[in-house]
Design a protein around this motif. Structure first.
Motif, PDB file in Angstrom:
ATOM      1  N   UNK A  22     -31.488 -28.267 -12.932  1.00  0.00           N
ATOM      2  CA  UNK A  22     -32.516 -26.357 -13.980  1.00  0.00           C
ATOM      3  C   UNK A  22     -31.875 -25.141 -12.883  1.00  0.00           C
ATOM      4  N   UNK A  23     -32.525 -24.710 -13.060  1.00  0.00           N
ATOM      5  CA  UNK A  23     -32.293 -22.792 -12.796  1.00  0.00           C
ATOM      6  C   UNK A  23     -33.320 -22.685 -11.396  1.00  0.00           C
TER       7      UNK A  23
ATOM      8  N   UNK B  27     -34.275  -7.680 -24.672  1.00  0.00           N
ATOM      9  CA  UNK B  27     -36.244  -7.733 -24.738  1.00  0.00           C
ATOM     10  C   UNK B  27     -36.710  -9.199 -24.098  1.00  0.00           C
ATOM     11  N   UNK B  28     -36.028  -9.725 -22.547  1.00  0.00           N
ATOM     12  CA  UNK B  28     -36.201 -10.683 -21.939  1.00  0.00           C
ATOM     13  C   UNK B  28     -35.690 -12.165 -22.297  1.00  0.00           C
ATOM     14  N   UNK B  29     -35.544 -12.154 -24.245  1.00  0.00           N
ATOM     15  CA  UNK B  29     -34.228 -13.555 -24.544  1.00  0.00           C
ATOM     16  C   UNK B  29     -32.960 -13.691 -24.441  1.00  0.00           C
ATOM     17  N   UNK B  30     -32.124 -14.865 -24.959  1.00  0.00           N
ATOM     18  CA  UNK B  30     -30.970 -14.893 -25.018  1.00  0.00           C
ATOM     19  C   UNK B  30     -30.727 -14.958 -25.849  1.00  0.00           C
ATOM     20  N   UNK B  31     -29.761 -13.850 -26.517  1.00  0.00           N
ATOM     21  CA  UNK B  31     -29.092 -14.506 -27.445  1.00  0.00           C
ATOM     22  C   UNK B  31     -27.014 -15.247 -26.949  1.00  0.00           C
TER      23      UNK B  31
ATOM     24  N   UNK C 116     -26.135 -25.768 -20.618  1.00  0.00           N
ATOM     25  CA  UNK C 116     -24.786 -25.236 -20.621  1.00  0.00           C
ATOM     26  C   UNK C 116     -25.426 -24.549 -21.140  1.00  0.00           C
ATOM     27  N   UNK C 117     -25.654 -23.839 -21.716  1.00  0.00           N
ATOM     28  CA  UNK C 117     -25.385 -22.171 -23.161  1.00  0.00           C
ATOM     29  C   UNK C 117     -26.329 -21.528 -21.771  1.00  0.00           C
ATOM     30  N   UNK C 118     -26.990 -21.838 -20.919  1.00  0.00           N
ATOM     31  CA  UNK C 118     -27.603 -20.800 -20.240  1.00  0.00           C
ATOM     32  C   UNK C 118     -26.583 -20.498 -18.955  1.00  0.00           C
ATOM     33  N   UNK C 119     -25.763 -21.591 -18.449  1.00  0.00           N
ATOM     34  CA  UNK C 119     -25.115 -21.768 -17.160  1.00  0.00           C
ATOM     35  C   UNK C 119     -23.853 -20.121 -17.652  1.00  0.00           C
TER      36      UNK C 119
END
Length: 594
Positions: free
Chosen positions: A26-27, A236-240, A224-227
């Protein structure tokens, strides 16, 4: 760690597992875990349940490990089953052999439950007993395998770069070997030498189930997407996710090869790196099936995996493209997709294709299959439950993905939908002496139906014929109604000399001894509807010159014409493991082994 949603109704229980293997983190750099829901049962120490018995016996050291006490898995005063490792730090799990035992038990039960959900019935092991034995630390070796003769799954461990690597902690390895065991129970003759496709199917199908079950976990898809920061944008602190990243080729790079980078390299010698190898196969409709290198079973299996994973990414691309902008009133997000929605859709797409992949086994003949047969089986199985496929076009994506690797549906029957098995000519069949209730459960009744209709079904009268299974099933359809079917399988066998085979227009190599008898086999699957009427007859006739010649050539090529048998894995001698049937667990030594 996020728990998959499931009601605490007493029928299911949560258990912690590693989402993939210790190398996937994880992170915070800790092993990524997942809490999954599996069927609840009253467990004995092991864990030891009614379908799976974990026996932590090490054949290298010839010692048992003491399991977690049975009380750790009992329900609390409210009737809820507890997860004994729910609050354990992830870095502590890797070194705990009793967690290894829970990890293999939970993953095996999860895959078994997915098969039973997809097929709509109980699925039996191809062993004498009800309980499959599972050894999480079977031997000091970089190997893991299923053995029918030893009635179990065996996971090795080995030293690599000053640390011990446990194959029992790899989700895809455990799922892969479990699938071997389940497929052997459903189609035992798929272990026979028959063709390159059938040889590769056990390996390829097991990898497909293992990898799709990994992608069906939202934790993995999110990781996988976050990597892959290049496809993401933070507002605004959100991931797209950027829409520009939603091409199949970019998803291959980011999703497939991205996860392959994360998975432990130490385990590649055991798992064969199926995700990376299949992800790196570029589409070529005229190459792989004809390439001599891809006649070997594992390499042949890569083609099936590559086609299925490409279909998964094509479906995922279509699902994500159909999502509206994250916020249509905000120009900054109009060309972005919320990461949480993408994660949910990715896991949903993988889970649906996993169901289709498993359910297709019921729509396959019991002998001599090709990848084209399997494609037709998947298309038919999906259509029977989800007739309306207009939204995401799963079946079109499957056809296109398989065509990219040269695999075309076997069915070209007139009157059938594209690529699917055609319906039976009901006008030629007779049901006058068939009994509806008995057809759902009784092999003799199904054989009577076969005998009464042997000519229109294309059966030989003068060879050995056996109905090998009758399996009623109930599947929930997209409209909320249940699809009830009965799946029956039969085989026809004929032992013949080379001279007799030549009379059938088969080309027999001159170096075969005249005294050798070769066994021709054929067979089919009968699918009856809820009223006992035959919907599909999916079979390979005994007198199919093309298939029998192909099989004979393959037997000669593999040197298997004397016995015609093939094992995916070598059997091993685990006599002492079998003693666990009669040796009470209370006799385990008191000391803990780390």
């Amino acid at each position: 760690m996020h728990a998959n949603s499931a009601p605490p109704d007493g029928a299911q229980r949560p258990l912690t597992i590693l989402a993939q293997d210790p190398a996937v983190t994880d992170e915070h750099g800790l092993p990524l875990t997942s809490q999954i829901w599996i069927p609840a049962e009253r467990l004995a120490a092991g864990p030891w349940g009614y379908r799976v018995q974990v026996v932590d016996y090490d054949a290298t050291t010839r010692r048992y490990r003491k399991p977690l006490a049975a009380k750790s898995y009992q329900a609390n005063s409210d009737g809820d089953f507890l997860d004994p490792y729910a609050n354990t730090p992830p870095d502590k799990l890797v070194g705990d052999p009793r967690f290894h035992a829970q990890n293999v038990y939970a993953i095996v039960m999860r895959i078994l439950a997915r098969f039973e959900f997809a097929l709509g019935r109980r699925v039996s092991w191809k062993i004498r007993s009800h309980q499959l034995k599972v050894a999480p630390h079977a031997f000091a070796m970089a190997n893991a395998f299923y053995s029918r003769s030893d009635e179990g799954l065996f996971f090795g461990y080995f030293k690599r770069r000053q640390k011990t690597v446990f194959t029992s902690l790899s989700h895809d390895i455990v799922a892969h070997e479990t699938t071997h065991a389940l497929l052997d129970g459903l189609r035992p003759r798929f272990m026979d030498l028959s063709s390159p496709d059938q040889g590769g199917f056990h390996e390829g199908f097991s990898d497909v189930v293992a990898l799709l079950s990994v992608f069906a976990q939202q934790e993995l898809v999110r990781m996988v997407f976050r990597r892959n920061r290049g496809i993401l944008k933070t507002i605004g602190g959100r991931l797209f996710i950027k829409r520009s990243a939603l091409t199949t080729e970019k998803l291959v790079e980011s999703v497939l090869l991205g996860l392959a980078e994360e998975m432990g390299q130490e385990l590649n010698s055991v798992r064969g790196a199926p995700l990376r190898q299949s992800g790196e196969l570029t589409p070529s409709p005229d190459h792989y099936l004809k390439d001599p290198d891809f006649r070997e079973e594992h390499r042949r299996g890569e083609i099936l995996v590559a086609a299925m994973l490409r279909a998964f990414l094509m479906v995922l691309q279509r699902r994500l493209e159909g999502l509206t902008g994250a916020n249509d009133s905000d120009d900054r997000t109009s060309d972005l997709i919320d990461l949480d929605r993408a994660v949910e859709d990715g896991a949903t797409a993988a889970d649906h294709l996993l169901t289709v992949a498993i359910r297709a086994i019921d729509y396959l003949m019991p002998v001599h299959i090709t990848y084209g047969d399997y494609l037709s089986a998947m298309l038919t199985a999906d259509h029977e439950v989800y007739a309306n496929d207009e939204k995401y076009h799963y079946r079109q994506q499957l056809r296109d993905a398989f065509a990219a690797f040269g695999i075309r549906p076997a069915s070209i029957q007139e009157g059938a939908k594209p690529g699917m098995w055609g319906p039976t000519d009901a006008k030629r069949l007779t049901y006058a002496r068939s009994h509806f209730r008995s057809l759902q459960t009784d092999r003799d009744e199904v054989f009577r139906f076969l005998w009464e209709n042997r000519k229109c079904l294309g059966l030989y009268e003068n060879v050995y014929t056996e109905v090998i299974s009758v399996r009623p099933c109930i599947r929930l359809g997209a409209d909320g109604h249940y699809l009830q079917e009965t799946i029956a399988e039969y085989v026809q066998l004929a032992d013949m000399t080379p001279a007799e085979l030549r009379l059938l227009r088969l080309e027999v190599p001159d170096d075969l001894l005249r005294s050798i008898h070769l066994r021709l086999s054929g067979g089919g699957t009968l699918i009856f509807d809820e009223f006992g009427r035959l919907k599909f007859h999916i079979g390979n006739r005994l007198n199919s010159v093309e298939r029998q010649q192909s099989r004979l050539d393959y037997l000669v090529e593999k040197g298997g014409y004397r016995d015609g048998r093939h094992r995916t894995h070598q059997a091993r001698d685990f006599a002492e493991l079998h003693r666990s049937r009669v040796v009470p667990l209370l006799q385990f030594p008191d000391e803990e082994l780390n």
